[in-house]
Write a protein that holds these residues in place. Structure first.
Motif, PDB file in Angstrom:
ATOM      1  N   HIS A   1       0.836  -1.207   0.000  1.00  0.00           N
ATOM      2  CA  HIS A   1       0.000   0.000   0.000  1.00  0.00           C
ATOM      3  C   HIS A   1       0.870   1.255   0.000  1.00  0.00           C
ATOM      4  O   HIS A   1       1.993   1.251   0.529  1.00  0.00           O
ATOM      5  CB  HIS A   1      -0.960  -0.002   1.210  1.00  0.00           C
ATOM      6  CG  HIS A   1      -1.954   1.116   1.128  1.00  0.00           C
ATOM      7  ND1 HIS A   1      -1.739   2.334   1.719  1.00  0.00           N
ATOM      8  CD2 HIS A   1      -3.124   1.217   0.458  1.00  0.00           C
ATOM      9  CE1 HIS A   1      -2.762   3.134   1.432  1.00  0.00           C
ATOM     10  NE2 HIS A   1      -3.621   2.477   0.672  1.00  0.00           N
TER      11      HIS A   1
ATOM     12  N   SER B   1      -6.215   0.950  -2.105  1.00  0.00           N
ATOM     13  CA  SER B   1      -6.971  -0.233  -1.687  1.00  0.00           C
ATOM     14  C   SER B   1      -7.654  -0.904  -2.873  1.00  0.00           C
ATOM     15  O   SER B   1      -7.632  -2.133  -2.987  1.00  0.00           O
ATOM     16  CB  SER B   1      -8.035   0.153  -0.661  1.00  0.00           C
ATOM     17  OG  SER B   1      -7.463   0.917   0.351  1.00  0.00           O
TER      18      SER B   1
ATOM     19  N   SER C   1     -12.004   4.526  -1.233  1.00  0.00           N
ATOM     20  CA  SER C   1     -12.024   5.987  -1.350  1.00  0.00           C
ATOM     21  C   SER C   1     -12.023   6.412  -2.818  1.00  0.00           C
ATOM     22  O   SER C   1     -12.363   7.540  -3.133  1.00  0.00           O
ATOM     23  CB  SER C   1     -10.810   6.574  -0.632  1.00  0.00           C
ATOM     24  OG  SER C   1      -9.642   5.972  -1.112  1.00  0.00           O
TER      25      SER C   1
ATOM     26  N   HIS D   1      -7.510  13.654   1.051  1.00  0.00           N
ATOM     27  CA  HIS D   1      -8.106  12.308   1.047  1.00  0.00           C
ATOM     28  C   HIS D   1      -9.514  12.390   1.642  1.00  0.00           C
ATOM     29  O   HIS D   1      -9.726  13.118   2.634  1.00  0.00           O
ATOM     30  CB  HIS D   1      -7.225  11.360   1.876  1.00  0.00           C
ATOM     31  CG  HIS D   1      -7.552   9.928   1.638  1.00  0.00           C
ATOM     32  ND1 HIS D   1      -8.600   9.299   2.272  1.00  0.00           N
ATOM     33  CD2 HIS D   1      -6.999   9.011   0.805  1.00  0.00           C
ATOM     34  CE1 HIS D   1      -8.656   8.033   1.850  1.00  0.00           C
ATOM     35  NE2 HIS D   1      -7.696   7.841   0.964  1.00  0.00           N
TER      36      HIS D   1
ATOM     37  N   GLU E   1     -11.079  10.595   3.631  1.00  0.00           N
ATOM     38  CA  GLU E   1     -11.250  10.202   5.040  1.00  0.00           C
ATOM     39  C   GLU E   1     -11.086  11.407   5.967  1.00  0.00           C
ATOM     40  O   GLU E   1     -11.232  11.283   7.184  1.00  0.00           O
ATOM     41  CB  GLU E   1     -10.216   9.133   5.428  1.00  0.00           C
ATOM     42  CG  GLU E   1     -10.502   7.769   4.839  1.00  0.00           C
ATOM     43  CD  GLU E   1      -9.417   6.741   5.155  1.00  0.00           C
ATOM     44  OE1 GLU E   1      -8.586   6.982   6.047  1.00  0.00           O
ATOM     45  OE2 GLU E   1      -9.386   5.696   4.487  1.00  0.00           O
TER      46      GLU E   1
ATOM     47  N   THR F   1      -5.462   7.636  -2.654  1.00  0.00           N
ATOM     48  CA  THR F   1      -4.006   7.804  -2.772  1.00  0.00           C
ATOM     49  C   THR F   1      -3.552   7.625  -4.231  1.00  0.00           C
ATOM     50  O   THR F   1      -2.738   8.399  -4.721  1.00  0.00           O
ATOM     51  CB  THR F   1      -3.246   6.845  -1.832  1.00  0.00           C
ATOM     52  OG1 THR F   1      -3.655   5.502  -2.099  1.00  0.00           O
ATOM     53  CG2 THR F   1      -3.528   7.169  -0.385  1.00  0.00           C
TER      54      THR F   1
HETATM   55  P1  13P Z   1      -6.656   4.434  -0.391  1.00  0.00           P
HETATM   56  O1  13P Z   1      -5.219   4.133  -0.642  1.00  0.00           O
HETATM   57  O2  13P Z   1      -7.545   3.429  -1.032  1.00  0.00           O
HETATM   58  O3  13P Z   1      -6.973   5.840  -0.741  1.00  0.00           O
HETATM   59  O4  13P Z   1      -6.925   4.196   1.157  1.00  0.00           O
HETATM   60  C1  13P Z   1      -6.468   4.932   2.177  1.00  0.00           C
HETATM   61  C2  13P Z   1      -6.444   4.204   3.452  1.00  0.00           C
HETATM   62  O5  13P Z   1      -6.575   4.778   4.483  1.00  0.00           O
HETATM   63  C3  13P Z   1      -6.221   2.782   3.460  1.00  0.00           C
HETATM   64  O6  13P Z   1      -6.233   2.371   4.753  1.00  0.00           O
END
Ligand code: 13P
Ligand code: SF4
Length: 303
Positions: free
Chosen positions: A22, A39, A127, A195, A197, A212
């Motif tokens: 990741h 993700s 996301s 992001h 979140e 991301t």
């Molecule tokens: P992404 O990489 O899918 O944006 O996810 C962020 C994340 O917090 C994964 O735990």
């Protein structure tokens, strides 16, 4: 070459293993990864791969998603303590009681959930596809678990009635509106990438809201060369490496997800040598969770 990297290279050949990583992982893991991504990208990669072993440099729910999608492969999570605190906030019992209160609502669960929570859900999202997923659901009413910030972000881009669960990512939730205002004042020429979140008041200050991988793609495609980045610091390592000449400022000084920093090169060697820690999901749960993941994979990305 570093001895540990040599060992990993030998072991990954011997075991027909692929290392998925990741974007928030430590730089040493990013440097040796076969695939680096967000993700959604990593779930898709896991489902397409030919390899016998997947070493997942990420957190628990990501390795579990790979195990759900690829039951015939051995999925290894090199550190058991790499557990996402947000995923732990929602349990199947809590979700079942929400469903009992809202019997007509469909359930959208963020991929940051356990397999048993996915098994109780109609469709997953990440996301990068949350808006498309929410708008693809038949029902007008949607229970959204566990991230309240992502739920509010989706609600702002949909006519659906969203019922959010009260979960959040401690790493993104700690970024405050005041941090963003300060960063914008300090770097007035920079574009602001946030992001989803993050808190709604932080998202409101964004020029662009991306997963991301969405940030990685956007930065490569734009002529802008200065960015304020509101996400975990691991991504900034990747952005710097892939965009020499562009400048990245973290939105606040210490945006770190401790769970994402647990895995080391030695852990990968141990994982491949000792076949640890195997991630598997009971078949009855796996089949139901896979339905929710498959439903998501059939819906496109939005950022
Ligand atoms: P992404 O990489 O899918 O944006 O996810 C962020 C994340 O917090 C994964 O735990
Ligand atoms: Fe979980 Fe947040 Fe860490 Fe991602 S960044 S693994 S959502 S705590």
């Amino acid at each position: 070459m570093n001895v540990l990297i040599e060992q990993i290279n030998t072991l990954r050949k011997e075991r027909d293993a692929v290392i998925l990583c990741h974007n928030y992982q430590r730089r040493e893991m990013q440097d040796i990864a076969d695939y680096l991504g967000d993700s959604l990208g990593l779930s898709q990669k896991a489902s397409e791969l030919d390899a016998e072993v997947i070493v997942f440099c990420g957190v628990d729910f990501m390795a579990e998603s790979a195990a759900i999608l690829c039951p015939e492969k051995t999925v290894l999570l090199p550190q058991l303590c790499a557990q996402c605190p947000m995923a732990a906030m929602i349990t199947p019992d809590k979700l079942r009681s929400l469903k009992a209160k809202h019997p007509d609502a469909a359930v959208v669960c963020y991929v940051n959930t356990s397999a048993s929570v996915k098994a109780e859900s109609d469709i997953c999202c990440t996301s990068s596809n949350v808006i498309n997923v929410v708008n693809s659901v038949d029902s007008d009413e949607i229970i959204f678990v566990p991230d309240k910030n992502l739920a509010l972000y989706a609600a702002a881009h949909s006519d659906k009635t969203i019922i959010p669960f009260d979960g959040y990512c401690p790493t993104h939730h700690q970024i405050l509106e005041s941090d963003m205002l300060l960063a914008k004042e300090k770097y007035p020429e920079a574009e602001v990438l946030v992001h989803p979140e993050c808190r709604p008041e932080v998202i409101a200050l964004a020029d662009h809201v991306f997963s991301t991988d969405g940030m990685v793609k956007y930065v490569k495609s734009t002529v802008c060369d200065e960015f304020i980045v509101a996400t975990e610091n691991g991504l900034v390592y990747r952005l710097n490496r892939e965009n020499p000449g562009k400048i990245f400022y973290l939105a606040s000084s210490n945006i770190v997800c401790p769970a994402m920093k647990m895995i080391s090169l030695q852990d990968i060697v141990d994982a491949l040598e000792k076949n640890q820690y195997v991630v598997s999901v009971p078949e009855e749960i796996r089949v139901r969770a896979k339905k929710a993941l498959d439903a998501m994979i059939n819906v496109g990305r939005n950022g």
